[in-house]
Write an enzyme that holds these catalytic residues in place. Structure first.
Site, mmCIF file in Angstrom:
data_model
loop_
_atom_site.group_PDB
_atom_site.id
_atom_site.type_symbol
_atom_site.label_atom_id
_atom_site.label_comp_id
_atom_site.label_asym_id
_atom_site.label_seq_id
_atom_site.Cartn_x
_atom_site.Cartn_y
_atom_site.Cartn_z
ATOM 1 N N GLN A 147 0.607 -0.992 -0.026
ATOM 2 C CA GLN A 147 -0.441 0.152 0.497
ATOM 3 C C GLN A 147 0.866 1.092 0.184
ATOM 4 O O GLN A 147 1.615 1.765 0.807
ATOM 5 C CB GLN A 147 -1.048 0.474 1.501
ATOM 6 N N GLY B 32 -11.629 3.439 4.882
ATOM 7 C CA GLY B 32 -10.767 1.567 3.706
ATOM 8 C C GLY B 32 -9.834 2.228 3.011
ATOM 9 O O GLY B 32 -9.893 3.940 2.848
ATOM 10 N N HIS B 33 -9.068 1.617 2.135
ATOM 11 C CA HIS B 33 -8.174 2.841 1.437
ATOM 12 C C HIS B 33 -8.938 3.318 0.331
ATOM 13 O O HIS B 33 -9.905 2.582 0.231
ATOM 14 C CB HIS B 33 -7.563 1.203 0.646
ATOM 15 N N ASN B 34 -8.353 4.520 -0.122
ATOM 16 C CA ASN B 34 -8.586 4.740 -1.434
ATOM 17 C C ASN B 34 -10.254 5.684 -1.460
ATOM 18 O O ASN B 34 -10.511 5.874 -2.357
ATOM 19 C CB ASN B 34 -8.268 4.067 -3.067
ATOM 20 N N SER C 117 -12.075 2.078 -1.766
ATOM 21 C CA SER C 117 -12.641 3.243 -2.755
ATOM 22 C C SER C 117 -13.981 3.526 -3.328
ATOM 23 O O SER C 117 -14.256 3.838 -4.217
ATOM 24 C CB SER C 117 -12.271 2.234 -3.871
#
Lengths: 349, 349, 349
Positions: A202, A243-245, A263
């Site tokens: 990441q 969460g990521h993004n 996302s």
């Protein structure tokens, strides 16, 4: 949290500063704020909803903030305003301003050689500032907080205690980060090899705008390749997982225990209720309200309120309903059969 | 998190190492990885799904990883492979390897006299290693992490920051534990005396296998009498709660905010969606997928996908549906009445 | 967590102390407690439910605690009691008492000049006790814990590790606070100005009664104007979120991952299942059980059990049911149409 300021403005001074219409003695001095039932003499209190109306007669408060609808509900000195809740918030800010931290680096704090710490910032006990990190003016890196290498903490931003900022994250100005928050841990990026999970490094970061607040023990993951982004003025309650993004639009407020999968894009001016879940790779447009305990499963393209959580029932009633829910196809089949019988009969007649 | 390595392998070198079919100039040097929309010149990117197809023309990437289906979708140099996502993960690992920690015990770290710390391990600032604890080779006990008495941290395992490991827990090799994780707190064991709750001492431990990853602020309770067990290769996202005496089978992946109640057994190769809840004292067999926001109320004995979370609706529509749900017994009663009338009529005719 | 005490009471001594009826040799010495399947020779185990009955023959335990119903299910020495689970809890407490901390202030701990720390209290490594804070007798402020200014920690209360107590909070006696807990962070108080959120200073505190236990990474917010209150004997599992101005009545037990919104009042002797959600500004009366995964949307005024979470189904079945749920109004409309047709026809006949 802040030491109560030793000021006692008069109602006239308050109205001169914050607006509103004053009814009653302008020379009454106010020494603090209080709830309607527990206000002390000298406090100012407020009435924001009809249900408080009847308690106005017993309050010990010296004055009240209320709307035009309650104007005559009391003989106490009062300030009449369109939005008593907001007005009261501003009075409370007056009495309890966020105190700037005492500048300086505590003797037990560790600051890397290449870090840049503004002279008006406070680096607290057992705090850590990594290589290449920058700490803005009047910022507070509180007790036991860790700022990773090459991260940036903007002016007047406060990390209260036991906060972990991973390397390569950027926090704007006047951000308030409560205890136990983790910013920049790895997103949940794994690929199945057929035999085992392989980690996807990441390598994105986290960007947090100005005036954001992040509640205790919330977690905001770093992006996989690009940044996770929290825009300005976003307010996050406790134990939220981002969460990521993910991207959260400006001035969106999110209540506790919400989980936002990777996302997802949430618009501006949204309000997300407690323990809601937002699936990944979808978009929620601006001005959307999501009710508590609601699962958002696909994109929302129109402003409005969206709901999904079934309310509690008595357990026995619930068992019945849950069983009928499981037999919904049987109900539909029986209905169809009846309809057909009826139509057949009508044809025959 | 890791410093970008200064390497620039050619496509030929990448394919020699990782396999796949190379289409285009083998001498193109690759300096990093990037997302299709934000890749820098020199980066390699990937296309894992059809929806990215149209963005292939505008990417600035030097090369692309894709499947045979997209083989002709670009004229860029490209690597064709069955699983572009996995392939890209491996390239990303190449450029961003997990760096081994710098060996040594920081001057502020506290290591108990009877603890055994491998000479290649790193004990970071303000970290603590208790009596009888053992720390393996190339392990990292990061900033502010606490390893309780008689706990074991395996080789190459990393506790990032502010992690608490209670006494008597065992972590395998290459485990990655993110900030704020708590391993080994007491399970929720209480017995009602008729007047008050009495605590049941939690004297089991926690055993965590090799290659497990545990997301930020997750909690894994110690067992009541026997151990809580996380088998090898399990991947846990953030804010997951694992109750006492739970067993999670090898290579199972669990998304954020999931709660697993005491003594639940989850099989191998399972996938549990975000914010799902698993009740206690049940078993889920191998190869089960549980959808996000699903409550598992009893054992699952057959592989497959299981779901339970109702999707969001417009609030007005939801109010209607929720009211009808509450009246399901009325609907069934009316249906029965109609059926009876019809049958009676048919008998009469 | 505690070192196993070196004591080996006989069954006669145990029964003399804890009651119950002894069947078999009173001179058998017991050296520990164990689960029925993993008990070591010398251990005492227990049978609390019928399903354990058949494993009684293979256990290596030296003695068993069981109810009258299982009295003859084994020839092992045994203690017969009404509540084997509670009885076993008390034996386990005997073997694993909560050890009092070693008095003293660690050399790395920081204690403010105006703080009062009892001479029998233990302030651990890297702990912090703020100005005006008071720490009672035999209390433990564990590794990396932060006690804010003017907060109070009662006698024999233990903060395990990495706990953050904000200023102005009061913890009673014998409270057990697990790692990562945050007490007293700001409640989620914001007012909309028409353009942005304005913070409402949170100037209330937190009051926690005696004998409360708080699980790892739980968060309890301070009140807006008055205190958030957790009454005596409340047991909270991990990752619970308690909003500002919540009141939880004495001896209520709450399982993991529950979220309680602001100003909710929960009665005494309640049991709240895992991942339940309680909306704000409502009241739950005494002796209420809320099932796991249930959303409480309005006040509950009668004791009993309340439920709301739909159980999992096979995914294909779920899709069908969820679609029919969305068409409930169509089902009702069709039913009404049939009913009308039938009534019209009956009228005609």
């Amino acid at each position: 949290m802040e030491e109560k300021a030793r000021l006692s403005p008069t109602l006239a001074e308050i109205v001169a500063r914050l607006g509103g219409e004053l009814v009653g003695d302008p020379k009454v001095a106010i020494s603090g704020v209080g709830a309607i039932d527990s206000a002390q003499p000298g406090d100012i209190t407020f009435v924001a909803a009809n249900r408080y109306g009847s308690r106005l007669t017993s309050t010990r408060a010296a004055a009240v903030v209320l709307s035009a609808a309650h104007r005559e509900a009391t003989s106490l000195p009062r300030i009449v305003t369109d939005n008593p809740y907001l007005y009261f918030a501003r009075i409370a800010q007056l009495f309890h301003p966020a105190a700037p931290p005492v500048p300086g680096v505590h003797g037990t704090a560790l600051v890397a050689a290449s870090a840049q710490v503004h002279s008006s910032a406070c680096i607290g006990p057992y705090a850590y500032v990594g290589e290449g990190a920058t700490i803005g003016s009047a910022a507070l890196i509180g007790y036991g907080c860790h700022v990773g290498d090459n991260s940036h903490v903007g002016a007047a931003t406060r990390l209260v205690a036991n906060v972990t900022i991973y390397p390569g994250c950027r926090l704007g100005e006047r951000v308030l980060v409560h205890a136990g928050v983790v910013v920049g841990a790895d997103g949940f990026g794994i690929a199945w090899s057929g035999e085992r999970w392989e980690k996807i490094p990441q390598i994105g970061g986290v960007t947090i705008g100005d005036d954001v607040e992040i509640g205790a023990n919330s977690t905001i993951d770093r992006g996989a390749l690009e940044d996770t982004i929290i825009e300005e003025g976003v307010k996050l309650d406790n134990q939220i997982q981002v969460g990521h993004n993910v991207r959260i639009g400006a001035h969106t407020a999110i209540a506790g225990c919400v989980g936002i999968a990777g996302s997802a894009k949430i618009g501006q001016f949204c309000r997300i209720g407690g323990a809601a879940g937002i699936l990944g790779h979808l978009e929620i447009c601006d001005h959307v309200t999501v009710s508590a305990f609601t699962l958002v499963t696909k994109s929302i393209t129109r402003p409005g309120t969206y709901t999904g959580g079934l309310p509690h029932m008595r357990h026995e009633e619930w068992l019945e309903k849950a069983a009928q829910f499981r037999r919904l196809d049987d109900i539909v089949a029986r209905l169809q059969k009846l309809e057909k019988k009826f139509t057949d009969r009508e044809k025959r007649n």
